[in-house]
Design an enzyme around this catalytic site. Structure first.
Site, PDB file in Angstrom:
ATOM      1  N   ARG A  43       0.694  -1.204  -0.006  1.00  0.00           N
ATOM      2  CA  ARG A  43       0.385  -0.181  -0.229  1.00  0.00           C
ATOM      3  C   ARG A  43       1.174   1.005  -0.326  1.00  0.00           C
ATOM      4  O   ARG A  43       2.096   1.237   0.181  1.00  0.00           O
ATOM      5  CB  ARG A  43      -0.693  -0.075   1.511  1.00  0.00           C
ATOM      6  N   ARG A  56      -4.783   9.198  10.109  1.00  0.00           N
ATOM      7  CA  ARG A  56      -4.763   9.049  11.642  1.00  0.00           C
ATOM      8  C   ARG A  56      -3.084   9.111  12.171  1.00  0.00           C
ATOM      9  O   ARG A  56      -2.703   9.694  13.283  1.00  0.00           O
ATOM     10  CB  ARG A  56      -5.970   8.356  12.136  1.00  0.00           C
ATOM     11  N   ASP A  57      -2.907   8.225  11.770  1.00  0.00           N
ATOM     12  CA  ASP A  57      -1.828   7.503  12.048  1.00  0.00           C
ATOM     13  C   ASP A  57      -0.429   8.439  12.134  1.00  0.00           C
ATOM     14  O   ASP A  57      -0.062   8.892  13.004  1.00  0.00           O
ATOM     15  CB  ASP A  57      -1.321   6.068  11.490  1.00  0.00           C
ATOM     16  N   ASP A  89     -10.378   0.233  14.478  1.00  0.00           N
ATOM     17  CA  ASP A  89     -10.567  -0.104  13.421  1.00  0.00           C
ATOM     18  C   ASP A  89     -11.831  -0.323  13.189  1.00  0.00           C
ATOM     19  O   ASP A  89     -12.786  -1.167  12.360  1.00  0.00           O
ATOM     20  CB  ASP A  89      -9.372  -0.268  12.489  1.00  0.00           C
ATOM     21  N   GLU A 129      -8.094  -6.155  17.856  1.00  0.00           N
ATOM     22  CA  GLU A 129      -9.315  -5.658  18.585  1.00  0.00           C
ATOM     23  C   GLU A 129      -9.794  -6.496  19.732  1.00  0.00           C
ATOM     24  O   GLU A 129     -10.706  -5.449  20.317  1.00  0.00           O
ATOM     25  CB  GLU A 129      -9.340  -4.813  18.229  1.00  0.00           C
ATOM     26  N   GLN A 184       2.324  -3.888  17.452  1.00  0.00           N
ATOM     27  CA  GLN A 184       0.928  -3.277  17.576  1.00  0.00           C
ATOM     28  C   GLN A 184       0.085  -4.412  18.660  1.00  0.00           C
ATOM     29  O   GLN A 184      -0.461  -3.659  19.176  1.00  0.00           O
ATOM     30  CB  GLN A 184       0.654  -3.386  16.328  1.00  0.00           C
ATOM     31  N   THR A 223       3.947   1.244  14.703  1.00  0.00           N
ATOM     32  CA  THR A 223       3.068   1.192  15.250  1.00  0.00           C
ATOM     33  C   THR A 223       3.183   2.643  16.268  1.00  0.00           C
ATOM     34  O   THR A 223       3.670   3.620  16.200  1.00  0.00           O
ATOM     35  CB  THR A 223       2.341   0.270  16.567  1.00  0.00           C
TER      36      THR A 223
HETATM   37  C1  NOJ Z   1      -3.805   0.090  13.776  1.00  0.00           C
HETATM   38  C2  NOJ Z   1      -4.455   1.267  12.399  1.00  0.00           C
HETATM   39  O1  NOJ Z   1      -3.400   1.015  11.856  1.00  0.00           O
HETATM   40  C3  NOJ Z   1      -4.753   2.490  13.328  1.00  0.00           C
HETATM   41  O2  NOJ Z   1      -4.766   3.714  12.798  1.00  0.00           O
HETATM   42  C4  NOJ Z   1      -5.595   2.641  14.162  1.00  0.00           C
HETATM   43  O3  NOJ Z   1      -5.500   2.912  14.866  1.00  0.00           O
HETATM   44  C5  NOJ Z   1      -5.328   1.097  14.987  1.00  0.00           C
HETATM   45  N1  NOJ Z   1      -5.284  -0.668  14.156  1.00  0.00           N
HETATM   46  C6  NOJ Z   1      -6.414   0.563  15.742  1.00  0.00           C
HETATM   47  O4  NOJ Z   1      -8.113   0.060  14.989  1.00  0.00           O
END
Ligand code: NOJ
Length: 829
Positions: A365, A371-372, A514, A663, A716, A735
């Site tokens: 990708r 967000r990251d 996510d 998650e 992660q 992460t």
């Molecule tokens: C990995 C994703 O890159 C991140 O954006 C997300 O906040 C976390 N997973 C948690 O779901």
């Protein structure tokens, strides 16, 4: 069980037992070229983009582990025995740590292999049958080339005749074509050899080439992979190494490699130095120049240093300069080691190389996660202001006029200055999207993406003092220009509009989590993040108002009112008695509440009411106590409890994930940083560091049979207690944990943080600490900060002196002129 140790003085992690059960990787490269490299020499390189710019090939998730890689083979020409500088891929028997290899023994003897991962380089060392070999791999600051500095020493008492061979397997530059379209990758690329340089070319695309060269003319070469390896063989026993000579053949078809073989004769005690180069560019335009530059190892004598030494030193200086921007010295050895080197390196890696290329993320990708990236940049502003600014601009350009961000985007698509390559009418039809197609609607929007950007921009301004940045015009994704200030306002407005029936932020496609897909429901996390972002924005507005800006006055009123509204909603709707609920499904059912059977409590939002300053000390402490009691463990805090076992799509994909993984009730590392910040803000330093310690990789160094992953990088997630692999760590390096841990420790535990007009020191530390020191560079001045804790308290500043003069505790220490050194003494009590 341990496989290595931290050499803190050298900023290195030393692996002294090579049979680590999983890949322990490092990242090399600071600018255009990146290499992900394991302790076995396995890994791959790319130029700018891991999707489009692949240089060397890697078989992800392959068998055997970590193949192929960037290898040096050695062959004893007396008896044909051969081995690798990096233990694998040949994989000879090895001695236990502490044992000495037998230099005089014959083939089949045990050797010793050591790997040192450092900041921007990795060094492999083998000691086998009286031959000591070092292969130091690094990417110089300003050259698009990976250098292998190889030193071979004869430690035996007889003359040795050796063959030294490099090996790297080239990749088609586009990973999808390399993996899926062999008609292109096999028949549209070729290799050739001339003047000691192997060139890998893409015939139809005459601006892309890779090459392998060396500092001395080789005795033979291979540029066809299958000639080097041989049929029914692997990298463990390549026929060309076994034979001690390459096939000297190239072709305009098939799979290509870069193997140059050199004959070396060493007297007892003699060292031979050879340099191999893996580069981006053509033989004529790049290869020859790099070959000339890095070939002076034989001739240059001290004091003149060969180019390879100079470039290596420049790279070391580059990282030292970053480390010097903020150095800590506390009574906590793991904290010092991780913050001063590894956590900084990991945070920088996420910002510079994004989150898509590792041994788990296959690099297919391209671009940035909104967000990251918006979170990652916040932690490295001091060490990498240039890259931070670039990333912030990319995020602003990928923000829509409506205020939300494009969840996953390629910055080049929105960059008017992006490099345009010729458009070749290739037979592989891939439709080119137009920019309008790249702008997704609300159905694909996450409710949090844009909010992270607001505090990051404010922190950028605090660090640099560049208030004018807020007035810079940057287009939205649709093309309309607006000031950065206006971008931030739109982000807040978007969230102010997206509010559900309970006054809580609407759940859209997802939020930070996510797998919590509340579409149509409500998310307390985003409500809290909104409050945090508003507070950051208010700092700017108030500063502008003080400078006489009337429109900023309106903004102060508008956003103070919104903050009050959120505070009211949080108080009235979101407190569950001992912790904060996570939100509501679209059917209005509470989630993350004691009333639920599954997912009674979630981790990721508990800290934010404290961080956003919208709750009381009492509720803040209660929520953190609940996190510790219900989610905490010896490996960190779980993301939720109890795990979901029943599918419920109104809650989201999380209910379709195995219990204890990712998650669904795993120890998801990233939000583990936030309770540290909350505890520090609550003044509970012991609890803050307890949270930090529970997930600190450093603390797991001797527990690798459980952890598995490298102890110098955050991962992660770790499997949660509902999984039989409880405590095992997965998906290292990419992460947001590293950045947030860096922020949590430096700005909140040690408490050295910035206001727009000064520097604040407000620590929350374990009560048994006698104190600590921080060296902080800020706007060109150096702050030598000494914190004393004679009363053994956790929090509370009794007095401050600045260059020996009393300073009012709690008030920012004004920025000093660039070039000056400021001595700050803070006494707690
Ligand atoms: C990995 C994703 O890159 C991140 O954006 C997300 O906040 C976390 N997973 C948690 O779901």
């Amino acid at each position: 069980m341990r496989y290595g140790f931290f050499d803190t003085d050298a900023d290195e992690y030393v692996i002294d037992r090579p049979d680590v059960p999983v890949s322990w990787t490092n990242y090399l490269g600071t600018k255009n070229m990146c290499t992900v490299l394991s302790h076995h020499g396995g890994g791959y390189s790319y130029y700018k983009s891991s999707q489009y710019g692949r240089i060397s090939r890697f078989r992800q998730n392959g068998v055997p582990l970590d193949r192929p890689g960037h290898y040096v083979y050695l062959r004893d020409d007396a008896d044909g025995d051969y081995w690798s500088a990096s233990w694998q891929p040949v994989g000879k028997p090895f001695v236990e740590p502490g044992e000495e290899p037998d230099a005089a023994a014959g083939p089949g003897a045990k050797g010793r292999w050591t790997t040192r991962h450092g900041m921007g380089y990795t060094r492999f060392r083998s000691e086998y049958r009286g031959i000591d070999t070092e292969q130091t791999v690094f990417i110089p600051l300003d050259d698009d080339v990976e250098v292998w500095d190889v030193r071979v020493t004869n430690t035996s008492d007889r003359v040795r005749e050796l063959t030294v061979a490099s090996y790297v397997e080239f990749s088609f530059h586009t990973i999808t074509i390399d993996n899926q379209n062999l008609q292109m990758s096999l028949y549209a690329s070729g290799s050739s050899y001339a003047d000691g340089i192997i060139e890998y070319d893409f015939y139809y695309e005459p601006w892309t080439f890779h090459y392998v060269a060396s500092s001395e003319t080789p005795s033979s070469y291979d540029s066809l992979r299958d000639n080097f390896i041989g049929p029914y063989r692997t990298e463990t026993n390549p026929v060309a190494v076994e034979r001690g000579a390459g096939s000297n053949q190239s072709a305009t078809t098939q799979n290509h490699c870069g193997s140059l073989q050199h004959k070396v004769v060493l007297q007892p005690g003699e060292t031979k130095r050879l340099v191999y180069l893996l580069g981006y560019g053509s033989r004529d335009e790049a290869g020859r120049a790099m070959q000339a530059k890095y070939s002076d190892v034989a001739s240059a004598e001290p004091p003149a240093l060969p180019a390879v030494d100079l470039e290596f030193q420049r790279l070391r200086d580059y990282w030292h300069a970053k480390q010097d921007k903020l150095r800590i010295r506390t009574p906590h050895e793991g904290m010092n080691t991780m913050i001063n080197s590894w956590t900084l390196l990991q945070a920088e890696t996420c910002v510079v190389w994004s989150r898509f290329a590792s041994f788990v993320e296959v690099g297919g990708r391209n671009g940035l996660g909104y967000r990251d990236t918006a979170q990652d940049v916040m932690s490295v502003i001091h060490s990498n202001p240039t890259k931070t600014r670039q990333r912030i601009l990319e995020l602003l350009r990928a923000q829509t006029e409506q205020g939300y961000g494009l969840h996953l985007f390629d910055p080049k698509a929105f960059d008017p200055d992006a490099e345009q390559l010729p458009d070749v009418p290739s037979p592989t039809i891939v439709p080119t999207p137009n920019v309008a197609d790249l702008i997704h609607g609300l159905e694909d929007t996450c409710s949090d993406d844009h909010l992270w950007l607001v505090p990051s921009v404010v922190e950028y301004v605090k660090e640099t003092g560049d208030l004018a940045f807020l007035d810079l015009e940057v287009p939205f994704a649709q093309g309309t220009p607006a000031t950065v200030y206006e971008h931030l306002r739109r982000a807040l407005e978007f969230s102010a509009e997206q509010v559900g029936p309970n006054g809580v932020a609407l759940g859209l496609r997802a939020d930070w989590n996510d797998c919590l897909n509340l579409g149509g429901g409500e998310t307390s996390l985003v409500t809290f993040l909104h409050a945090w972002a508003i507070r950051a924005f208010l700092e700017i507005c108030e500063h502008r108002r003080a400078a006489g800006d009337a429109s900023a006055s309106e903004d102060v009123e508008r956003w103070t009112a919104e903050l009050d509204r959120i505070r009211g909603v949080a108080d009235a709707e979101l407190w569950d008695g001992r912790w904060w609920i996570r939100g509501y499904t679209r059917d209005g059912v509470k989630i993350g509440s004691a009333a639920n059977d599954e997912g009674k409590i979630f981790l990721e939002h508990q800290a934010w009411p404290v961080i956003a300053g919208i709750t009381s000390q009492e509720r803040g402490e209660a929520s953190m106590d609940s996190v510790r009691e219900l989610l905490g463990s010896e490996y960190g805090s779980h993301l939720n409890w109890p795990a979901f076992t029943k599918v419920d799509d109104t809650v989201g994909f999380v209910t379709r994930v195995y219990p204890g993984i990712k998650e669904n009730a795993a120890i998801f590392s990233h939000p583990n940083a936030w309770p540290i910040i909350a505890e520090a803000l609550l003044g509970r330093g012991d609890e803050a560091v307890q949270f930090y310690d529970s997930i600190l990789p450093f603390n797991q160094n001797d527990n690798i049979e459980v952890r598995g992953a490298e102890p110098y990088a955050y991962v992660q997630f770790l499997y949660g207690r509902d999984h039989e692999w409880f405590g095992k760590a997965q998906n290292p390096w990419l992460t947001g944990t590293a950045g947030w841990m860096y922020t949590a420790v430096t700005k909140y535990v040690l408490g050295v943080r910035l206001a727009l007009d000064g520097l604040v020191v407000d620590p929350s530390i374990p009560a048994d600490w006698d104190g600590f020191d921080v060296r902080r560079e800020w706007r060109g001045a150096v702050y030598e900060i000494e914190v004393r804790n004679p009363e053994h308290v956790s929090h509370g500043v009794a007095s401050v002196t600045v260059d020996g003069v009393a300073h009012e505790p709690g008030t920012p220490i004004p920025a000093a002129p660039a070039g000056s050194t400021v001595n700050v003494v803070v006494t707690l009590g």
